[in-house]
Motif scaffolding. Structure first.
Motif, PDB file in Angstrom:
ATOM      1  N   GLN A 555       0.853  -1.188   0.000  1.00 47.08           N
ATOM      2  CA  GLN A 555       0.000   0.000   0.000  1.00 47.08           C
ATOM      3  C   GLN A 555       0.886   1.235   0.000  1.00 47.08           C
ATOM      4  OE1 GLN A 555      -2.610  -0.402   3.375  1.00 47.08           O
ATOM      5  NE2 GLN A 555      -4.259  -1.248   2.151  1.00 47.08           N
ATOM      6  N   ILE A 556       0.620   2.158  -0.910  1.00 46.80           N
ATOM      7  CA  ILE A 556       1.465   3.333  -1.102  1.00 46.80           C
ATOM      8  C   ILE A 556       0.596   4.576  -1.147  1.00 46.80           C
ATOM      9  CG2 ILE A 556       3.129   4.481  -2.618  1.00 46.80           C
ATOM     10  CD1 ILE A 556       3.721   1.666  -3.813  1.00 46.80           C
ATOM     11  N   LYS A 557       0.946   5.572  -0.352  1.00 50.41           N
ATOM     12  CA  LYS A 557       0.341   6.904  -0.508  1.00 50.41           C
ATOM     13  C   LYS A 557       1.150   7.602  -1.593  1.00 50.41           C
ATOM     14  CE  LYS A 557      -2.425  10.306   0.731  1.00 50.41           C
ATOM     15  NZ  LYS A 557      -2.178  11.204  -0.387  1.00 50.41           N
ATOM     16  N   GLN A 558       0.535   7.750  -2.753  1.00 50.69           N
ATOM     17  CA  GLN A 558       1.275   8.203  -3.938  1.00 50.69           C
ATOM     18  C   GLN A 558       0.779   9.552  -4.433  1.00 50.69           C
ATOM     19  OE1 GLN A 558       2.091   5.652  -7.682  1.00 50.69           O
ATOM     20  NE2 GLN A 558       0.453   7.020  -8.336  1.00 50.69           N
ATOM     21  N   ASP A 559       1.735  10.431  -4.713  1.00 52.94           N
ATOM     22  CA  ASP A 559       1.453  11.679  -5.427  1.00 52.94           C
ATOM     23  C   ASP A 559       2.042  11.541  -6.825  1.00 52.94           C
ATOM     24  OD1 ASP A 559       0.333  12.822  -3.143  1.00 52.94           O
ATOM     25  OD2 ASP A 559       2.290  13.484  -2.446  1.00 52.94           O
ATOM     26  N   TYR A 560       1.232  11.840  -7.816  1.00 56.49           N
ATOM     27  CA  TYR A 560       1.640  11.707  -9.222  1.00 56.49           C
ATOM     28  C   TYR A 560       1.673  13.103  -9.834  1.00 56.49           C
ATOM     29  CZ  TYR A 560       1.241  10.282 -14.179  1.00 56.49           C
ATOM     30  OH  TYR A 560       1.428  10.105 -15.527  1.00 56.49           O
ATOM     31  N   PHE A 561       2.824  13.472 -10.364  1.00 49.47           N
ATOM     32  CA  PHE A 561       2.972  14.772 -11.007  1.00 49.47           C
ATOM     33  C   PHE A 561       3.500  14.563 -12.423  1.00 49.47           C
ATOM     34  CE2 PHE A 561       3.813  15.419  -6.481  1.00 49.47           C
ATOM     35  CZ  PHE A 561       2.868  16.396  -6.170  1.00 49.47           C
ATOM     36  N   SER A 562       2.926  15.297 -13.360  1.00 52.94           N
ATOM     37  CA  SER A 562       3.473  15.316 -14.718  1.00 52.94           C
ATOM     38  C   SER A 562       3.289  16.716 -15.272  1.00 52.94           C
ATOM     39  CB  SER A 562       2.778  14.282 -15.610  1.00 52.94           C
ATOM     40  OG  SER A 562       1.490  14.737 -16.005  1.00 52.94           O
ATOM     41  N   SER A 563       3.801  16.946 -16.471  1.00 56.08           N
ATOM     42  CA  SER A 563       3.691  18.273 -17.076  1.00 56.08           C
ATOM     43  C   SER A 563       2.266  18.604 -17.485  1.00 56.08           C
ATOM     44  CB  SER A 563       4.609  18.355 -18.299  1.00 56.08           C
ATOM     45  OG  SER A 563       4.379  17.260 -19.164  1.00 56.08           O
ATOM     46  N   SER A 564       1.382  17.590 -17.536  1.00 55.15           N
ATOM     47  CA  SER A 564       0.016  17.831 -17.998  1.00 55.15           C
ATOM     48  C   SER A 564      -1.061  17.350 -17.039  1.00 55.15           C
ATOM     49  CB  SER A 564      -0.203  17.146 -19.356  1.00 55.15           C
ATOM     50  OG  SER A 564       0.059  15.748 -19.261  1.00 55.15           O
ATOM     51  N   TYR A 565      -0.672  16.689 -15.947  1.00 56.07           N
ATOM     52  CA  TYR A 565      -1.691  16.076 -15.084  1.00 56.07           C
ATOM     53  C   TYR A 565      -1.098  15.807 -13.711  1.00 56.07           C
ATOM     54  CZ  TYR A 565      -4.860  12.482 -13.230  1.00 56.07           C
ATOM     55  OH  TYR A 565      -5.704  11.769 -12.438  1.00 56.07           O
ATOM     56  N   GLY A 566      -1.970  15.764 -12.705  1.00 60.59           N
ATOM     57  CA  GLY A 566      -1.519  15.401 -11.369  1.00 60.59           C
ATOM     58  C   GLY A 566      -2.662  14.799 -10.568  1.00 60.59           C
ATOM     59  N   ASP A 567      -2.355  13.883  -9.676  1.00 58.77           N
ATOM     60  CA  ASP A 567      -3.365  13.372  -8.756  1.00 58.77           C
ATOM     61  C   ASP A 567      -2.674  12.830  -7.510  1.00 58.77           C
ATOM     62  OD1 ASP A 567      -2.590  10.607  -9.082  1.00 58.77           O
ATOM     63  OD2 ASP A 567      -3.812  10.473 -10.891  1.00 58.77           O
ATOM     64  N   THR A 568      -3.472  12.586  -6.508  1.00 63.48           N
ATOM     65  CA  THR A 568      -2.962  11.981  -5.277  1.00 63.48           C
ATOM     66  C   THR A 568      -3.941  10.914  -4.840  1.00 63.48           C
ATOM     67  OG1 THR A 568      -2.151  12.434  -3.030  1.00 63.48           O
ATOM     68  CG2 THR A 568      -4.123  13.614  -3.724  1.00 63.48           C
ATOM     69  N   GLY A 569      -3.440   9.856  -4.269  1.00 65.46           N
ATOM     70  CA  GLY A 569      -4.328   8.778  -3.843  1.00 65.46           C
ATOM     71  C   GLY A 569      -3.539   7.616  -3.276  1.00 65.46           C
ATOM     72  N   TYR A 570      -4.223   6.489  -3.183  1.00 65.61           N
ATOM     73  CA  TYR A 570      -3.645   5.306  -2.553  1.00 65.61           C
ATOM     74  C   TYR A 570      -3.492   4.199  -3.589  1.00 65.61           C
ATOM     75  CZ  TYR A 570      -4.807   7.794   1.698  1.00 65.61           C
ATOM     76  OH  TYR A 570      -4.898   8.752   2.683  1.00 65.61           O
ATOM     77  N   LEU A 571      -2.264   3.793  -3.791  1.00 70.77           N
ATOM     78  CA  LEU A 571      -1.940   2.744  -4.749  1.00 70.77           C
ATOM     79  C   LEU A 571      -1.763   1.433  -3.993  1.00 70.77           C
ATOM     80  CD1 LEU A 571      -1.042   2.083  -7.742  1.00 70.77           C
ATOM     81  CD2 LEU A 571       1.295   2.459  -6.933  1.00 70.77           C
ATOM     82  N   PHE A 572      -2.372   0.375  -4.503  1.00 75.31           N
ATOM     83  CA  PHE A 572      -2.169  -0.963  -3.937  1.00 75.31           C
ATOM     84  C   PHE A 572      -1.643  -1.886  -5.030  1.00 75.31           C
ATOM     85  CE2 PHE A 572      -3.758  -5.322  -3.399  1.00 75.31           C
ATOM     86  CZ  PHE A 572      -3.102  -5.662  -2.220  1.00 75.31           C
ATOM     87  N   LEU A 573      -0.564  -2.591  -4.717  1.00 77.88           N
ATOM     88  CA  LEU A 573       0.011  -3.570  -5.630  1.00 77.88           C
ATOM     89  C   LEU A 573       0.070  -4.922  -4.946  1.00 77.88           C
ATOM     90  CD1 LEU A 573       3.077  -1.509  -6.951  1.00 77.88           C
ATOM     91  CD2 LEU A 573       0.864  -1.775  -8.086  1.00 77.88           C
ATOM     92  N   MET A 574      -0.404  -5.956  -5.608  1.00 75.06           N
ATOM     93  CA  MET A 574      -0.202  -7.325  -5.119  1.00 75.06           C
ATOM     94  C   MET A 574       0.861  -7.955  -6.000  1.00 75.06           C
ATOM     95  SD  MET A 574      -2.931 -10.340  -4.231  1.00 75.06           S
ATOM     96  CE  MET A 574      -3.183 -10.984  -5.885  1.00 75.06           C
TER      97      MET A 574
END
Length: 606
Positions: A555-574
């Motif tokens: 479980q990761i609290k992830q911030d995503y930044f790019s030159s055209s978009y951004g979001d924040t949320g919770y990423l889960f990887l199995m």
């Protein structure tokens, strides 16, 4: 074109005749709030109906927002001079998902009614309350880990959202002892405490043409700040935002400038990042900014001369014998690491001088490709003297780490990343990645019941995953997802009652899925259209599944930044590590926020 009131009445009269008493009942009943809109298209009419409905809702709940009419700051309690109507308008179409619609007349002269039960109004605000409390809790957790930027960001965002919540000045959060904390006074106090526990000093100076880079040591409560954002006054203007990591930051000045008494201002609003959450961005654009006067501080000490090192930290002694963990991983001794250190010194020199002629001979083919991508990513520059440490596990050697700064033309931010190098048995660089921060590494390394290979692979995997998006490694990302991977890029999650302590059943969650090919096609488009992508892991937790062998949930609290978009949320990887040389992702989910009923998706869902 807006129509007259007479025309609207005419439409309503026609609708009454066609629909019996349903619309009239809504309009005359005290159980409903409604609004109508008319335009040339249904979409525009619907938007007008929503705006009219919001206006009626604001009137209905106005008494609960009276505390927002006072301006200024009163001690630790921050208030804003905003009317309840403008605040209510921050509740977007997405927030008003429990309203109902009646199409009174179709295009080209569309008329739409939107309505909601009075009893359901509170549900409009429940999501925002959850977000406020979630931000406050995230800030508390970040502060305990010395993640200063994350703590201040979430505290301030919670404080801003508090201005848009009915009775926001009375909303409380329970602490670990069960005591109720009044957020409107507690949050500013927490932020001021963070400011007072920061210490920033100058450590070393490096010349680069007509610029000089002064390396900073950033301490929080005497320990390296895991992240910290700031601007500084260079004598003419305030700089763009700089981001420090693991106690290391920089300032860039003209060679002749004097850094004595250089003023720093701790970033706490994070307005540039607020667009990762549409709801938050709208609120921040509506309410007045909240000023925190204690955010300013001065650099301590005298400016070091070029080549001079000043540090208060105790340097780690280079042991002549190897330090070994309780099983397979071990730090190489000075003698064992000599050849690797020689290679890394050549890499360091090449990056500093921008002379890369001899780099290819030090790398494998894939390593050289990644090196080139890294150097081209964000005007990479080494920011301080590295202290290389070499960790050996199953024949691979990991070198941690080379601190570097990155910045982009379209993003007014300079940030520091620790670049980690992986070398093969022949001593050639095979992989480069952006390192996790210390708390994230510690969370994995402290799982002593897991074998060393697994812990090492998990760290390398997370670092490679994070870096793959930054360096746009499409083929690598494609290779780590299983062909039948469950990929959820958006979800509607609904909770059904279950006995306490029992895992949630699959039927409790309704998924919005993408196939691997759909996800990869979209990702390819994102890579082509983005100048840069940067993933920031504010936190991560790794847990082992009780079935399937070496299956892990991340479980990761992830911030995503790019030159055209951004979001924040919770990423889960199995992730499947049964073959540690080829990790495979079976599940990837992303939630913009915690579900108010069950929180975050985890291993128990699968």
């Amino acid at each position: 074109m807006k129509r007259s009131a007479f025309a609207i009445i005419t439409f309503l009269f026609i609708a009454f005749a066609a629909k019996g008493q349903s619309i009239e009942e809504i309009q005359t009943s005290k159980d409903y709030i409604w609004g109508t809109g008319n335009a040339s298209t249904l979409k525009k009419a619907d938007n007008e109906a929503l705006a009219a409905l919001i206006s009626q809702i604001s009137t209905n709940v106005s008494s609960k927002f009276e505390q927002l009419t006072e301006g200024g700051t009163n001690g630790d309690q921050a208030t804003v001079d905003e009317t309840f109507k403008s605040v209510i308008n921050t509740y977007s179409r997405a927030t008003l998902n429990n309203t109902r619609r009646i199409v009174i007349q179709n295009e080209p002269e569309a008329v739409v009614m939107r309505y909601i039960k009075v009893a359901e109004i509170q549900r409009i605000f429940d999501g925002r309350k959850t977000k406020i409390l979630d931000f406050a809790q995230e800030a508390t957790r970040a502060e305990k880990k010395a993640q200063v930027a994350d703590a201040l960001r979430y505290y301030y965002w919670a404080l801003v959202l508090l201005q848009s919540y009915p009775d926001g000045n009375f909303l409380t959060l329970k602490d670990e002892d069960g005591k109720d904390l009044l957020l409107s006074t507690w949050i500013p106090k927490q932020m001021n405490d963070i400011f007072s526990n920061l210490k920033v000093s100058m450590e070393s100076t490096h010349l680069d043409g007509d610029l000089k880079t002064i390396n900073l040591r950033v301490l929080y409560k005497g320990q390296p700040a895991r992240n910290y954002d700031y601007t500084y006054f260079d004598g003419r203007d305030w700089s763009n935002i700089f981001s420090a990591k693991d106690g290391t930051g920089i300032v860039e000045l003209p060679v002749l400038a004097n850094a004595r008494n250089l003023q720093l201002r701790t970033e706490y609003m994070f307005e540039g990042e607020a667009n990762i959450d549409n709801e938050l961005a709208e609120v921040m654009g509506t309410v007045n900014p909240i000023s925190m006067r204690n955010c300013a501080l001065k650099l301590e000490g005298e400016e070091p001369k070029p080549g001079e090192e000043k540090t208060e930290d105790v340097q780690l002694a280079n042991a002549d014998s190897a330090a070994t963990t309780n099983s397979g991983m071990r730090f190489l001794s000075a003698m064992e690491s000599a050849a690797y250190e020689d290679a890394m010194k050549k890499v360091e020199s090449a990056i500093r001088t921008r002379n890369y002629d001899g780099i290819q001979s030090l790398c494998t083919e894939s390593g050289y490709d990644m090196f080139n991508r890294l150097i081209k990513y964000g005007q990479a520059k080494i920011v301080s003297e590295p202290q290389f440490k070499f960790l050996e596990c199953n024949g691979e050697v990991t070198c941690r780490s080379l601190p570097m700064s990155f910045k982009f033309k379209s993003n007014q931010r300079t940030f520091v990343e620790d670049v980690v190098f992986t070398l093969n048995k022949e001593g050639k660089i095979d992989c480069l990645s952006f390192g996790l921060n210390k708390p994230a590494v510690d969370d994995i390394m402290n799982q002593t019941s897991w074998n060393d290979t697994v812990r090492n692979v998990l760290i390398n995997f997370l670092e490679s995953y994070k870096t793959a998006y930054a360096l746009k490694r499409y083929e690598y990302i494609n290779s780590i997802f299983s062909d039948d991977a469950l990929i959820i890029t958006g979800s509607v999650l609904k909770h059904t009652a279950a006995n306490e302590g029992q895992p949630m059943s699959k039927q409790a969650v309704k998924y919005t899925r993408q196939t691997k090919s759909e996800y990869m096609k979209k990702l390819q488009h994102i890579f082509r259209s983005s100048e840069f992508i940067n993933l920031r892991f504010a936190d991560n937790q790794v847990r082992k599944s009780g079935v399937g062998g070496e299956i892990y949930g991340i479980q990761i609290k992830q911030d995503y930044f790019s030159s055209s978009y951004g979001d924040t949320g919770y990423l889960f990887l199995m992730v499947d590590l049964n073959n540690p040389k080829e990790p495979v992702i079976h599940v990837r989910t992303w939630q913009p926020e915690k579900d108010p009923n069950f929180g975050l998706i985890d291993l128990s869902h699968f």
